[in-house]
Design a protein around this motif. Structure first.
Motif, PDB file in Angstrom:
ATOM      1  N   ASN A   1       0.815  -1.159  -0.076  1.00  0.00           N
ATOM      2  CA  ASN A   1       0.063  -0.019  -0.181  1.00  0.00           C
ATOM      3  C   ASN A   1       0.761   1.209   0.025  1.00  0.00           C
ATOM      4  OD1 ASN A   1      -2.609  -1.253   0.171  1.00  0.00           O
ATOM      5  ND2 ASN A   1      -2.454  -1.754   2.129  1.00  0.00           N
TER       6      ASN A   1
ATOM      7  N   SER B   1      -6.266  -6.747  -1.963  1.00  0.00           N
ATOM      8  CA  SER B   1      -7.166  -5.911  -2.124  1.00  0.00           C
ATOM      9  C   SER B   1      -7.306  -5.235  -3.685  1.00  0.00           C
ATOM     10  CB  SER B   1      -6.953  -4.703  -1.356  1.00  0.00           C
ATOM     11  OG  SER B   1      -5.625  -4.315  -1.417  1.00  0.00           O
TER      12      SER B   1
ATOM     13  N   LEU C   1      -8.982   4.645  -2.272  1.00  0.00           N
ATOM     14  CA  LEU C   1      -8.881   3.433  -2.951  1.00  0.00           C
ATOM     15  C   LEU C   1      -9.539   3.957  -4.651  1.00  0.00           C
ATOM     16  CD1 LEU C   1      -9.084   0.330  -0.823  1.00  0.00           C
ATOM     17  CD2 LEU C   1      -7.248   1.929  -1.131  1.00  0.00           C
TER      18      LEU C   1
ATOM     19  N   CYS D   1      -9.814   5.093   3.007  1.00  0.00           N
ATOM     20  CA  CYS D   1      -8.712   4.580   4.005  1.00  0.00           C
ATOM     21  C   CYS D   1      -8.364   5.656   5.145  1.00  0.00           C
ATOM     22  CB  CYS D   1      -7.379   3.893   3.286  1.00  0.00           C
ATOM     23  SG  CYS D   1      -8.006   2.257   2.436  1.00  0.00           S
TER      24      CYS D   1
END
Length: 485
Positions: free
Chosen positions: A57, A231, A473, A479
């Motif tokens: 990420n 993800s 995202l 997030c």
């Protein structure tokens, strides 16, 4: 895959063939950041799923930051806070101030607030305690790092009156202000809510399509569940389900073997240690077909594996051997069987004097990359496969009571966490509230309790993910870090 990933991350930077004299070229940037990518690349964290996910990420966000630096006329600017787990070759080095885990890596957090590529590269390397000597040797007009951080990457320095007269924003003043102001939840939501809503609305048809495909395939194949290891975006997941649907139409007879099981889309095909059918997203239908044909053999191996776990339990006073997907690396059934078999043979030869059923109710997991046993905060023992039997016996006996207390507290925390998630979802009219696997129950509880003290109209109808950083995202999920300010 490592060098391919490095080149992919800086793909758009490479399009800038000639940068200003104080910045690196795209090729130089790749060479300069190579030690960094080697230290944090997710492929090297296969045994550590939580750390791998954090690095994945953070690399995505770093890539976006580097891309923005190269956009002509890019004005909007916000400091970007990143966290990486950095592999260390010399964990005992006295020059490194960060704390190391037993697994040979350390967590490093830093904030990028530079406006040119050279300063950014130097910031990254210095923050991770990596050498910058190779950067100075590159064919660029490298200035001292301190100067590089404070100088704006533009050829003309206008007088302050120019900005007051034209109404344009002074980039130097904007930078100084951004550095002084710490990102808060309210300010971040205020800046990013519109973007998230736009992305979420765009993704709604695909979300409906994904849910429809998942329900149809689960019913047709009589699956327990369909999951994804990573993800991936909604469009990517729909594509994977379409591929499975086409295989169902082409070879319906071989899919009889999958009834009652869970299918997981991941990096490789096979059966996981947890007994789930893994379909590698890079594999073609031919590979998937072979996996479905081999499932009866996998089920036989799974029975042998369960018998092996029971034998280990008997030798260790009734302690239960478990495999926790969220905390352990994604192992194939064959890999996990070999790990259990090696540990069982070692225990059997040592003949440890555990009283039968004396440790009943306790749990343990096996890990191959540790050397000392430990007790997890959730109550299970983490036992290295190479652990000395005598040391193992003493450790388990000395920590048994604490383990029982942790297990009891875990059950209470799970109930509290679920209640807080439901309450928060209802309070803020969220469509969904969830967390990343790397966020613990204790962190999630703390986060939700503090959220419930706030008034957050921005969240209505949104998908909120509790993570370690701020991000929107690609499908509109928000997030936020669990320890938001």
């Amino acid at each position: 895959t490592f060098y391919y990933f490095v080149r992919l991350c800086l793909d758009k930077i490479l399009l800038q063939c000639v940068l200003q004299s104080r910045t690196l070229s795209g090729a130089d940037a790749i060479n300069a950041l190579r030690p960094f990518y080697f230290a944090v690349h997710p492929d090297f964290f296969g045994q550590h799923p939580k750390e791998r996910e954090v690095n994945e990420n953070s690399l995505k966000r770093l890539n976006g930051y580097l891309e923005n630096l190269q956009k002509p006329g890019f004005r909007s600017f916000k400091p970007t806070q990143l966290t990486f787990y950095v592999r260390e070759r010399e964990p005992n080095s006295s020059n490194v101030q960060e704390s190391f885990s037993a697994s040979g890596f350390r967590a490093v957090s830093f904030t990028l607030h530079t406006r040119d590529l050279l300063s950014t590269v130097l910031d990254i390397l210095n923050s991770c305690s990596l050498s910058t000597e190779h950067v100075q040797s590159l064919n660029v007009n490298s200035q001292p790092h301190k100067e590089a951080k404070s100088t704006v990457n533009r050829p003309i320095k206008w007088d302050k009156t120019y900005y007051s007269f034209t109404g344009f924003k002074d980039p130097e003043e904007e930078l100084e202000q951004a550095q002084r102001v710490e990102t808060t939840l309210l300010s971040w939501l205020d800046d990013n809510e519109a973007s998230a809503v736009k992305k979420l609305k765009k993704s709604l048809p695909l979300r409906e399509e994904l849910e429809r495909l998942k329900i149809e395939l689960s019913h047709e194949l009589q699956l327990s569940d369909i999951r994804w290891q990573r993800s991936w975006g909604i469009a990517h997941r729909c594509s994977q389900l379409h591929s499975l649907g086409r295989l169902v139409q082409q070879r319906p007879e071989i899919l009889e073997n999958v009834k009652g099981h869970t299918v997981v889309f991941t990096d490789r095909s096979g059966m996981s240690a947890a007994g789930h059918v893994m379909l590698g997203t890079m594999d073609v239908h031919h590979h998937w077909t072979k996996i479905f044909e081999r499932l009866p053999n996998y089920y036989k191996l799974q029975k042998r594996l369960l018998l092996l776990e029971d034998r280990i339990s008997q030798l260790l006073g009734g302690i239960q051997v478990i495999y926790i997907e969220e905390l352990q690396p994604l192992l194939t059934l064959e890999e996990y069987f070999e790990t259990l078999n090696s540990f069982y043979n070692k225990l059997r030869d040592s003949r440890l004097p555990f009283h039968p059923r004396s440790l009943r109710g306790l749990q343990m997991i096996l890990e191959s990359d540790r050397y000392a046993p430990s007790l997890h905060e959730l109550g299970h023992f983490v036992i290295p496969t190479v652990c000395d039997p005598a040391a193992l016996q003493w450790f388990i006996f000395s920590k048994a009571q604490e383990a029982r207390e942790n297990l009891k507290r875990k059950e209470e925390m799970m109930i509290t966490e679920k209640e807080l998630i439901n309450t928060s979802t209802e309070r803020f009219s969220l469509d969904r509230l969830y967390k990343e696997p790397s966020v613990s129950s204790a962190q999630m509880i703390d986060c939700c309790k503090r959220l419930l003290e706030e008034s957050l109209p921005y969240l209505q109808g949104m998908h909120l993910c509790i993570s370690h950083f701020y991000s929107v995202l690609q499908d509109g999920d928000l997030c936020i870090p669990w320890n938001w300010k």
